[in-house]
Design an enzyme around this catalytic site. Structure first.
Site, mmCIF file in Angstrom:
data_model
loop_
_atom_site.group_PDB
_atom_site.id
_atom_site.type_symbol
_atom_site.label_atom_id
_atom_site.label_comp_id
_atom_site.label_asym_id
_atom_site.label_seq_id
_atom_site.Cartn_x
_atom_site.Cartn_y
_atom_site.Cartn_z
ATOM 1 N N LYS A 108 -7.009 4.335 3.066
ATOM 2 C CA LYS A 108 -6.108 3.853 2.015
ATOM 3 C C LYS A 108 -6.959 3.160 0.977
ATOM 4 O O LYS A 108 -8.066 2.696 1.283
ATOM 5 C CB LYS A 108 -5.102 2.847 2.596
HETATM 6 P P1 NAD Z 1 6.915 3.489 -6.138
HETATM 7 O O1 NAD Z 1 5.993 2.604 -6.879
HETATM 8 O O2 NAD Z 1 7.215 4.840 -6.656
HETATM 9 O O3 NAD Z 1 8.338 2.743 -5.932
HETATM 10 C C1 NAD Z 1 8.449 1.469 -5.361
HETATM 11 C C2 NAD Z 1 9.895 1.006 -5.482
HETATM 12 O O4 NAD Z 1 10.017 -0.276 -4.847
HETATM 13 C C3 NAD Z 1 10.362 0.808 -6.931
HETATM 14 O O5 NAD Z 1 11.698 1.245 -7.073
HETATM 15 C C4 NAD Z 1 10.276 -0.709 -7.121
HETATM 16 O O6 NAD Z 1 11.152 -1.173 -8.112
HETATM 17 C C5 NAD Z 1 10.697 -1.155 -5.725
HETATM 18 N N1 NAD Z 1 10.332 -2.549 -5.468
HETATM 19 C C6 NAD Z 1 9.151 -3.172 -5.700
HETATM 20 N N2 NAD Z 1 9.235 -4.450 -5.341
HETATM 21 C C7 NAD Z 1 10.488 -4.640 -4.860
HETATM 22 C C8 NAD Z 1 11.172 -5.769 -4.329
HETATM 23 N N3 NAD Z 1 10.575 -6.940 -4.204
HETATM 24 N N4 NAD Z 1 12.456 -5.588 -3.915
HETATM 25 C C9 NAD Z 1 13.080 -4.402 -4.030
HETATM 26 N N5 NAD Z 1 12.455 -3.306 -4.533
HETATM 27 C C10 NAD Z 1 11.192 -3.434 -4.929
HETATM 28 O O7 NAD Z 1 6.327 3.554 -4.655
HETATM 29 P P2 NAD Z 1 6.600 4.656 -3.547
HETATM 30 O O8 NAD Z 1 5.544 5.681 -3.665
HETATM 31 O O9 NAD Z 1 8.030 5.043 -3.560
HETATM 32 O O10 NAD Z 1 6.273 3.837 -2.205
HETATM 33 C C11 NAD Z 1 7.255 3.026 -1.552
HETATM 34 C C12 NAD Z 1 6.825 2.799 -0.112
HETATM 35 O O11 NAD Z 1 6.689 4.059 0.549
HETATM 36 C C13 NAD Z 1 5.482 2.090 0.065
HETATM 37 O O12 NAD Z 1 5.539 1.313 1.245
HETATM 38 C C14 NAD Z 1 4.517 3.230 0.276
HETATM 39 O O13 NAD Z 1 3.348 2.853 0.970
HETATM 40 C C15 NAD Z 1 5.386 4.151 1.118
HETATM 41 N N6 NAD Z 1 4.950 5.560 1.122
HETATM 42 C C16 NAD Z 1 4.813 6.256 -0.033
HETATM 43 C C17 NAD Z 1 4.427 7.594 0.034
HETATM 44 C C18 NAD Z 1 4.346 8.470 -1.208
HETATM 45 O O14 NAD Z 1 4.170 9.684 -1.050
HETATM 46 N N7 NAD Z 1 4.502 7.948 -2.417
HETATM 47 C C19 NAD Z 1 4.132 8.190 1.263
HETATM 48 C C20 NAD Z 1 4.302 7.435 2.432
HETATM 49 C C21 NAD Z 1 4.710 6.126 2.348
#
Ligand code: NAD
Length: 422
Positions: A108
């Site tokens: 990561k």
């Molecule tokens: P992103 O940046 O696209 O979206 C994050 C979302 O979380 C946004 O809607 C933001 O407004 C919201 N957010 C941030 N702080 C917040 C808070 N305090 N309260 C409520 N909402 C809040 O990120 P993502 O890619 O969707 O990733 C989200 C999670 O999924 C992370 O834990 C990431 O590690 C995990 N993840 C992502 C992927 C991927 O393919 N993008 C894969 C596996 C896991």
């Protein structure tokens, strides 16, 4: 609540795998290897900003383990990124790739920054300079980043282009697989953008089959409306689920009879967040956790589901779309309350599965039709779920422990066969 948040996230990740390691009496040497990353790369690099100043950013790439294949894992751009967080996220990648049976290890990375504080040109310079600073520490057969919180397919296109430009001329076309999650134009795969959200839905579908529920009768609430939460909301709504409440960094909303997710998507694209969505009622942050639903899906940051919030939940199932959303004390509360949990390393593995397909397509130079991606994707997700259910039933443990048992057994077998060099 603050005590729970202050705990080392990496220690949480280690505790999770050690608990499962006890169940299968895993050899001490393998435990010691897996309790630390193999490599910790920290880079400090300067970038010119548009106001004429230069700012030094700190970036990380943590390579946790590569016994099963090249290091693999996302890049996170967020103000809270630090060494401890990235070490935890890297370890979870090792267990996730092992669990779903793809030939990758775990890594990561990230940069400590708020992407929204910079314009697109500045952001591009940060991404290019960070990629340059990482240099040969990444590579299509060595370490393959992907999007995560705060990064997108545009970020990956810039990483790939920078990496290609610092590669020898004869290699520039063959290094596209240095990152996954690229745009289709730049070598991305059909289905990658929504893959993590789709994997969460397939996880929910599998759970429905297991417990005899109808997917289209479920009510869900979601924390996060970004890549993962937003796509999951759209796909769940298409599948007939009612999305009762959604939160993001701008606010929390709910609607009797469910939110119109298509309109919400358009609103978020226009305004940058769910706040102010006209066809819903605004509610307090904490009310998200007491919304009466069948399934709660955390899809934002880690440590969001604290013991207090776990006590407030009115649901039967938590599907962890985010990485590490549930604190250790919250996990105990959920178990006491009989709330089932589909753990992160299983529920959100869709992204890395389709990343693997993108990498294979880049290697072969042949793009797969969406139907091929989706058939293979669903098969891998469901077989991982079947393995976890079988391990849970045979060991009489939680779904999380069972997921680690499956992953650890594969990692241990690879160490047994390969031995420890020299
Ligand atoms: P992103 O940046 O696209 O979206 C994050 C979302 O979380 C946004 O809607 C933001 O407004 C919201 N957010 C941030 N702080 C917040 C808070 N305090 N309260 C409520 N909402 C809040 O990120 P993502 O890619 O969707 O990733 C989200 C999670 O999924 C992370 O834990 C990431 O590690 C995990 N993840 C992502 C992927 C991927 O393919 N993008 C894969 C596996 C896991």
């Amino acid at each position: 609540m603050s005590d729970e948040r202050q705990r080392s996230l990496h220690q949480v990740a280690v505790d999770q795998f050690q608990k499962a390691a006890d169940l299968i009496e895993l050899n001490d040497a393998y435990r010691e290897i897996l309790a630390q990353p193999k490599n910790e790369i920290i880079v400090n690099f300067p970038v010119h900003l548009d106001d004429g100043t230069a700012k030094v950013f700190t970036g990380y790439r943590i390579q946790h383990n590569n016994i099963l294949g090249p290091y693999k894992g996302g890049l996170r751009f967020h103000p809270d990124v630090d060494l401890d967080e990235v070490k935890a996220l890297a370890a979870w990648m090792t267990f996730k790739t092992a669990l779903v049976g793809i030939p990758f290890g775990g890594a990561k990375g990230g940069v400590t920054m708020a992407p929204s504080a910079y314009n697109e040109c500045e952001l591009q310079r940060v991404v290019r300079r960070f990629t340059h600073a990482l240099g040969s520490n990444i590579g299509p057969d060595h370490d393959i980043p992907a999007p995560d919180l705060g990064t997108t397919s545009q970020t990956m296109d810039w990483v790939m282009d920078t990496y290609a430009n610092i590669s020898p001329p004869g290699d520039r076309q063959s290094v596209k697989g240095v990152v996954t999650g690229k745009s289709i134009t730049c070598g991305g795969s059909l289905g990658r953008a929504e893959a993590t959200g789709r994997g969460v839905l397939y996880s929910l579908r599998h759970w429905c089959g297991e417990v005899g529920e109808r997917l289209d009768a479920l009510k869900v609430s979601i924390q996060g409306f970004g890549n993962v939460g937003g796509h999951f909301a759209e796909l769940a709504s298409e599948a007939g689920c009612e999305v009762m409440a959604v939160a993001d960094h701008t606010g929390t909303i709910r609607a009797d009879g469910g939110l119109d997710v298509v309109k919400l998507r358009a609103w978020v694209d226009d305004t940058g967040g769910v706040f102010g969505f006209p066809a819903a009622d605004p509610i307090d942050t904490e009310e998200l956790f007491s919304e009466a639903v069948d399934v709660f899906v955390p899809a934002a940051l880690e440590n969001q589901l604290t013991a207090q919030r776990a006590g407030a939940l009115k649901c039967r199932l938590v599907v962890e779309a985010a990485n590490g959303p549930t604190t250790a004390t919250a996990e105990k509360v959920l178990a006491e309350r009989g709330i089932d949990v589909v753990p992160d390393i299983l529920a959100n593995a869709g992204g890395v599965i389709v990343s693997y397909f993108e990498w294979l397509q880049n290697k072969s130079g042949r793009a797969w039709p969406f139907a091929d991606v989706d058939d293979r994707f669903r098969a891998l997700v469901w077989s991982a779920h079947d393995d976890v259910v079988a391990a849970r039933d045979s060991l009489d443990c939680s779904r999380r422990d069972a997921a680690y048992v499956v992953a650890l057994s594969r990692l241990a077998e690879a160490y047994e066969r390969r031995g420890i060099f020299p």
